[in-house]
Motif scaffolding. Structure first.
Motif, PDB file in Angstrom:
ATOM      1  N   ARG A 257       0.073   0.823  29.868  1.00  0.00           N
ATOM      2  CA  ARG A 257      -0.581   1.990  29.267  1.00  0.00           C
ATOM      3  C   ARG A 257      -1.501   1.578  28.113  1.00  0.00           C
ATOM      4  O   ARG A 257      -2.535   2.200  27.864  1.00  0.00           O
ATOM      5  N   MET A 258      -1.116   0.511  27.423  1.00  0.00           N
ATOM      6  CA  MET A 258      -1.952   0.046  26.328  1.00  0.00           C
ATOM      7  C   MET A 258      -3.277  -0.511  26.858  1.00  0.00           C
ATOM      8  O   MET A 258      -4.349  -0.224  26.325  1.00  0.00           O
ATOM      9  N   THR A 259      -3.210  -1.329  27.920  1.00  0.00           N
ATOM     10  CA  THR A 259      -4.456  -1.841  28.493  1.00  0.00           C
ATOM     11  C   THR A 259      -5.257  -0.732  29.159  1.00  0.00           C
ATOM     12  O   THR A 259      -6.479  -0.795  29.200  1.00  0.00           O
ATOM     13  N   ALA A 260      -4.565   0.295  29.664  1.00  0.00           N
ATOM     14  CA  ALA A 260      -5.279   1.422  30.266  1.00  0.00           C
ATOM     15  C   ALA A 260      -6.103   2.165  29.225  1.00  0.00           C
ATOM     16  O   ALA A 260      -7.185   2.669  29.515  1.00  0.00           O
ATOM     17  N   ALA A 261      -5.613   2.235  27.989  1.00  0.00           N
ATOM     18  CA  ALA A 261      -6.379   2.880  26.932  1.00  0.00           C
ATOM     19  C   ALA A 261      -7.677   2.133  26.660  1.00  0.00           C
ATOM     20  O   ALA A 261      -8.720   2.732  26.397  1.00  0.00           O
ATOM     21  N   VAL A 262      -7.594   0.792  26.702  1.00  0.00           N
ATOM     22  CA  VAL A 262      -8.804  -0.012  26.553  1.00  0.00           C
ATOM     23  C   VAL A 262      -9.699   0.149  27.780  1.00  0.00           C
ATOM     24  O   VAL A 262     -10.930   0.212  27.668  1.00  0.00           O
ATOM     25  N   TYR A 263      -9.092   0.260  28.965  1.00  0.00           N
ATOM     26  CA  TYR A 263      -9.804   0.348  30.227  1.00  0.00           C
ATOM     27  C   TYR A 263     -10.730   1.567  30.274  1.00  0.00           C
ATOM     28  O   TYR A 263     -11.831   1.502  30.811  1.00  0.00           O
ATOM     29  N   ILE A 264     -10.297   2.689  29.698  1.00  0.00           N
ATOM     30  CA  ILE A 264     -11.074   3.930  29.776  1.00  0.00           C
ATOM     31  C   ILE A 264     -11.805   4.237  28.469  1.00  0.00           C
ATOM     32  O   ILE A 264     -12.271   5.353  28.269  1.00  0.00           O
ATOM     33  N   ASN A 265     -11.909   3.244  27.585  1.00  0.00           N
ATOM     34  CA  ASN A 265     -12.549   3.464  26.289  1.00  0.00           C
ATOM     35  C   ASN A 265     -14.063   3.299  26.444  1.00  0.00           C
ATOM     36  O   ASN A 265     -14.578   2.189  26.604  1.00  0.00           O
ATOM     37  N   LYS A 266     -14.782   4.379  26.409  1.00  0.00           N
ATOM     38  CA  LYS A 266     -16.228   4.346  26.586  1.00  0.00           C
ATOM     39  C   LYS A 266     -16.914   3.629  25.430  1.00  0.00           C
ATOM     40  O   LYS A 266     -17.887   2.889  25.618  1.00  0.00           O
ATOM     41  N   TYR A 267     -16.417   3.864  24.209  1.00  0.00           N
ATOM     42  CA  TYR A 267     -17.015   3.187  23.055  1.00  0.00           C
ATOM     43  C   TYR A 267     -16.928   1.672  23.223  1.00  0.00           C
ATOM     44  O   TYR A 267     -17.876   0.928  22.943  1.00  0.00           O
TER      45      TYR A 267
ATOM     46  N   PHE B 291     -19.942  -1.120  23.640  1.00  0.00           N
ATOM     47  CA  PHE B 291     -19.970  -2.215  22.671  1.00  0.00           C
ATOM     48  C   PHE B 291     -20.080  -3.570  23.372  1.00  0.00           C
ATOM     49  O   PHE B 291     -20.832  -4.447  22.942  1.00  0.00           O
ATOM     50  N   LEU B 292     -19.335  -3.754  24.479  1.00  0.00           N
ATOM     51  CA  LEU B 292     -19.341  -5.035  25.184  1.00  0.00           C
ATOM     52  C   LEU B 292     -20.625  -5.262  25.968  1.00  0.00           C
ATOM     53  O   LEU B 292     -21.037  -6.399  26.193  1.00  0.00           O
ATOM     54  N   ASN B 293     -21.281  -4.177  26.406  1.00  0.00           N
ATOM     55  CA  ASN B 293     -22.497  -4.315  27.205  1.00  0.00           C
ATOM     56  C   ASN B 293     -23.739  -4.547  26.345  1.00  0.00           C
ATOM     57  O   ASN B 293     -24.744  -5.067  26.810  1.00  0.00           O
ATOM     58  N   LYS B 294     -23.678  -4.167  25.091  1.00  0.00           N
ATOM     59  CA  LYS B 294     -24.864  -4.235  24.243  1.00  0.00           C
ATOM     60  C   LYS B 294     -25.235  -5.687  23.915  1.00  0.00           C
ATOM     61  O   LYS B 294     -24.367  -6.512  23.668  1.00  0.00           O
ATOM     62  N   GLN B 295     -26.531  -5.966  23.918  1.00  0.00           N
ATOM     63  CA  GLN B 295     -27.036  -7.282  23.540  1.00  0.00           C
ATOM     64  C   GLN B 295     -27.410  -7.241  22.053  1.00  0.00           C
ATOM     65  O   GLN B 295     -28.249  -6.429  21.627  1.00  0.00           O
ATOM     66  N   TYR B 296     -26.836  -8.143  21.253  1.00  0.00           N
ATOM     67  CA  TYR B 296     -27.021  -8.118  19.814  1.00  0.00           C
ATOM     68  C   TYR B 296     -28.055  -9.175  19.407  1.00  0.00           C
ATOM     69  O   TYR B 296     -28.045 -10.318  19.913  1.00  0.00           O
ATOM     70  N   ASP B 297     -28.926  -8.761  18.480  1.00  0.00           N
ATOM     71  CA  ASP B 297     -30.000  -9.648  18.040  1.00  0.00           C
ATOM     72  C   ASP B 297     -29.508 -10.735  17.094  1.00  0.00           C
ATOM     73  O   ASP B 297     -30.103 -11.815  17.016  1.00  0.00           O
TER      74      ASP B 297
ATOM     75  N   TYR C  97     -14.011   0.205  34.699  1.00  0.00           N
ATOM     76  CA  TYR C  97     -13.838   1.641  34.921  1.00  0.00           C
ATOM     77  C   TYR C  97     -15.187   2.359  34.974  1.00  0.00           C
ATOM     78  O   TYR C  97     -15.426   3.191  35.839  1.00  0.00           O
ATOM     79  N   PHE C  98     -16.092   2.026  34.037  1.00  0.00           N
ATOM     80  CA  PHE C  98     -17.341   2.771  33.951  1.00  0.00           C
ATOM     81  C   PHE C  98     -18.420   2.196  34.882  1.00  0.00           C
ATOM     82  O   PHE C  98     -19.352   2.891  35.249  1.00  0.00           O
ATOM     83  N   GLN C  99     -18.299   0.912  35.271  1.00  0.00           N
ATOM     84  CA  GLN C  99     -19.263   0.271  36.175  1.00  0.00           C
ATOM     85  C   GLN C  99     -20.695   0.494  35.682  1.00  0.00           C
ATOM     86  O   GLN C  99     -21.608   0.843  36.448  1.00  0.00           O
ATOM     87  N   ASP C 100     -20.883   0.333  34.364  1.00  0.00           N
ATOM     88  CA  ASP C 100     -22.193   0.575  33.773  1.00  0.00           C
ATOM     89  C   ASP C 100     -23.005  -0.700  33.599  1.00  0.00           C
ATOM     90  O   ASP C 100     -24.075  -0.674  32.986  1.00  0.00           O
ATOM     91  N   SER C 101     -22.484  -1.831  34.079  1.00  0.00           N
ATOM     92  CA  SER C 101     -23.244  -3.077  34.020  1.00  0.00           C
ATOM     93  C   SER C 101     -22.639  -4.055  35.025  1.00  0.00           C
ATOM     94  O   SER C 101     -21.535  -3.861  35.531  1.00  0.00           O
TER      95      SER C 101
END
Length: 584
Positions: free
Chosen positions: A73-83, A87-93, A180-184
Motif C-alpha cells: 500500500r505504501m508503494t501504491a501511494a507512490v505509484y498513483i502520485n501525480k506530483y 517531478f520525475l519526468n521533468k528535465q532540469y536545467d 500508472y500515468f504512462q505520461d512518458s
C-alpha cells in the motif's frame, strides 16, 4: 418408562434425588470413563498439537500478509502520485532547479504520506539524466547491473518481492514499476527495502511454542529457531522428518512455505506426571461429593421453602416481595427476578408505565419539531457567494457558459430547498457535492481542484440530507477562500472493518490546535438546545443529525494544521445504517 420414572421420583425428597444423581451421574460414569481416559487423553493431545500447529501457521501467514500488505500500500501511494510522476519526468536545467523542485515536492502532504514505513528505506529510480542522486531519488542507469534489478526485469512483473543477500546483509525489497500515468517513455520504479530485523522480530517476539521456518525456493527466509543471522547469506532448508504442518503463501511473485515442526510427543510424560493427582482425585470422588451433596441439599430446600411461603402471602391487588435473598446462584436469581416482576406488576397497576410512555412520545415529538426548525439554518450563505461570482463573471467577460452554471445552481438550490425527505442515498449526496464543487470551481477558478471517490457498495446507504455537503462547504468557505494559492478538496466514501468511512480533506488554510479542540468539544456535546443558541452551527449541526440518525453510534476524527489544511473522518457501523431498496 420415562413417565414412570418421573412419577416415582416425584415422591422422593430433594436430598434423596441428589443421592440418586450422585450414584447415577458420578460414580457409575467415573468407573466407566476411567477405563478409556488414557486413550482419549492421547488422542486429545494429538488433536491439540495439530490444532496448535495450524494456529501457529495461520498466525505467521497473517503477520506476513499484513506486513507486506502495508508495504504494498505504501508503494501504491507512490505509484498513483501525480506530483511525483511529473517531478520525475521533468528535465532540469541545473542542480539548483532539481533541488528546488524536490523541496516543493517533499512539502506536498500527499507525497509525505507515501513513505514512513518503520525500519525501512525507499528509493525512487528514474531514467532522467537531469536528476541529482541523493536522498530518495537516483538515476536508474546506476543500478542496471545490480542483481536485484536484473532479476526484476527478467520476472516481467510490475510488482515483485525479492529476498536476497547483497554480500553484507540480508535484504527484503518490494519493487514496483511507476507506469500508472504512462505520461512518458522513460523508465521509473520504486524500491522499498524493508527492515529484515523488524520482520524477524514480528515472528520471534510472539514466542511460538514450536519451531517455525519460513522458506522460499529451498532457503530459510525467517525462523524462530536461530537460523536468521542477517549478516549471513540465507541458509538452505532441509525438511526434517518430524515436520507436521505446511502452509503456502503467494506474495508478489514468491511462493513461500510456512513450516511448523512438531515437538516430541509429550503425552505419555504428561500422564506420568499427573498420576499422583489422578489417584488423589479418585479418592476424593467418594467422600467429598457426599459432603457437598448434603450442603447443596440444604441450600436448595431452605430457599425453596421461603419462596413457597411468599406465594402464600399474595393478595388480590398486590404481590408480596421477598425481604431477604441469600446467595447469588440460580435460585437467588429466581427470587430476585420474582421481586422485579412484583415491582413492575405493581407499577403497571398504578398506571405508571402508561404515563411514562406518553411523556416519552411527547418528548420525541418535541425533538423532531426542533430538528425541523434547525434545518433552515443549514448552509445559509454559500448560494449568495456563487450567484455574485456568476453575475460578476457575466458583466466583466460576457461569457455564454453562464447558462450552464445557472442550470447547475438551480439543481443545487432545488436539492437544498426540498425537505420532503430527510434521508437520501449517498450517491445522491455525492452528486450534489459534485454540482456544488463545480459551482465553486467556477468561482475560484484554478485555485480549486477536487477529487470525489465513492465505492459502489456504499451508493445506496441512506444518510441525513445535506450532511456531507456541509463539510465540503466548510472546506470551501473556511479553507480555500482564505488561501490565495491552489488548493485541493478530497471526498472519499468507502467501507472498512464493517464500517462506513467518510473522509473530507482540504489543503486550505487550516485552523489552530485550540480551534480544533473547541470544535471537537462542540461536536461531542452538541444538543438541539445548544444549537438554538449558537450562530455558527454548520458542521456541528451536520454531526448532530448523523448522531441522531444512528443512535449516537458514530466516531468523528478531526485533524488540522494552519497553512496545511483540514481532515475530517466519520465512521459509522454498517449495522446502524439502512439501505435504499429500489431507489426509494
Amino acid at each position: 418408562m420415562r413417565k414412570r420414572i418421573e412419577k416415582w421420583l416425584n415422591h422422593y425428597s430433594v436430598r434423596k434425588k441428589l443421592i440418586i444423581v450422585y450414584i447415577v451421574c458420578v460414580v457409575l460414569p467415573l468407573i466407566i470413563t476411567d477405563s478409556i481416559v488414557a486413550t482419549l487423553f492421547f488422542r486429545a493431545e494429538e488433536r491439540k498439537t495439530e490444532y496448535e500447529m495450524k494456529n501457529i501457521a495461520s498466525a505467521v501467514k497473517y503477520d506476513m500478509e499484513f506486513a507486506f500488505g502495508e508495504a504494498q500500500r505504501m508503494t501504491a501511494a507512490v505509484y498513483i502520485n501525480k506530483y511525483l510522476s511529473d517531478f520525475l519526468n521533468k528535465q532540469y536545467d541545473s542542480n539548483l532547479d532539481f533541488v528546488s523542485a524536490r523541496h516543493i515536492l517533499t512539502k506536498n502532504s500527499v507525497y509525505e504520506n507515501s513513505y514512513g514505513f518503520s525500519d525501512s528505506n525507499m528509493v525512487i529510480y528514474a531514467d532522467n539524466p537531469s536528476l541529482v542522486d541523493g536522498g530518495y531519488f537516483k538515476k536508474i542507469n546506476e543500478i542496471r547491473t545490480e542483481p536485484w534489478y536484473v532479476n526484476f526485469q527478467k520476472s516481467g512483473r510490475a510488482l515483485q518481492l525479492q529476498f536476497y543477500y547483497d554480500g553484507k546483509e540480508r535484504k527484503v525489497s518490494l519493487i514496483r514499476k511507476l507506469n500508472y500515468f504512462q505520461d512518458s517513455d522513460s523508465e521509473k520504479l520504486v524500491k522499498l527495502d524493508l527492515g529484515y530485523n523488524a520482520l524477524l522480530r514480528n515472528i520471534t517476539k510472539t514466542e511460538y511454542s514450536m519451531p517455525v521456518y519460513i522458506c522460499d525456493e529451498g532457503r530459510i527466509l525467517f525462523s524462530n529457531a536461530g537460523s536468521s543471522q542477517y549478516t549471513r547469506n540465507f541458509e538452505p532448508y532441509i525438511r526434517p522428518k518430524n515436520t507436521a504442518y505446511v502452509e503456502t503463501l503467494s506474495l508478489y511473485g514468491n511462493n513461500i512455505k510456512i513450516m511448523v515442526v512438531r515437538e516430541k510427543n509429550i503425552a505419555f510424560q504428561n500422564v506420568k506426571n499427573a498420576l499422583p493427582w489422578t489417584l488423589l482425585l479418585l479418592m476424593f470422588n467418594i467422600l467429598i461429593p457426599m459432603l457437598v451433596m448434603n450442603i447443596i441439599n440444604h441450600s436448595f430446600t431452605d430457599r425453596l421453602a421461603q419462596l413457597s411461603e411468599v406465594f402464600d402471602q399474595t393478595k388480590i391487588d398486590q404481590l408480596a416481595e421477598i425481604e431477604d435473598i441469600k446467595g447469588q446462584d440460580e435460585i437467588a436469581m429466581l427470587m430476585s427476578n420474582y421481586n422485579r416482576m412484583v415491582q413492575r406488576f405493581n407499577e403497571l397497576i398504578r398506571s405508571i408505565y402508561l404515563g411514562r410512555l406518553e411523556r416519552q412520545e411527547l418528548d420525541i415529538a418535541r425533538q423532531k419539531a426542533e430538528l425541523l426548525a434547525l434545518r433552515s439554518q443549514i448552509n445559509p450563505h454559500f448560494l449568495s457567494n456563487v450567484l455574485e461570482s456568476i453575475r460578476m463573471h457575466c458583466v466583466i467577460r460576457n461569457e455564454k457558459e453562464t447558462a450552464l452554471m445557472i442550470e447547475q445552481l438551480a439543481l443545487l438550490e432545488r436539492q437544498n430547498a426540498n425537505w420532503s425527505k430527510d434521508f437520501v442515498m449517498i450517491q445522491e449526496e455525492i452528486q450534489l457535492i459534485k454540482t456544488y464543487l463545480e459551482l465553486q470551481k467556477y468561482r475560484f477558478g484554478n485555485r480549486l481542484s477536487y477529487d470525489v471517490e465513492l465505492e459502489s457498495d456504499c451508493e445506496t446507504y441512506l444518510i441525513p440530507k445535506l450532511t456531507i455537503v456541509t463539510f465540503v462547504e466548510n472546506a470551501c468557505v473556511h479553507g480555500v477562500e482564505g488561501k490565495m494559492t491552489p488548493s485541493w478538496i478530497y471526498v472519499r466514501v468507502y467501507t472498512k472493518d464493517e464500517q462506513l468511512v467518510i473522509e473530507i480533506e482540504d489543503t486550505g488554510t487550516g485552523i489552530s490546535r485550540e480551534q480544533t479542540d473547541n470544535l471537537m468539544e462542540r461536536i461531542e456535546n452538541a444538543t438541539i438546545d445548544i444549537l438554538r443558541k449558537d450562530s455558527h452551527i454548520g458542521i456541528v449541526n451536520a454531526c448532530l443529525r448523523l448522531k441522531l440518525a444512528v443512535d449516537e453510534d458514530i466516531g468523528i476524527e478531526l485533524e488540522s494544521e494552519e497553512g496545511m489544511g483540514t481532515f475530517f473522518m466519520i465512521r459509522i457501523p454498517l449495522v446502524s445504517l439502512k439501505k435504499s431498496h429500489g431507489g426509494e
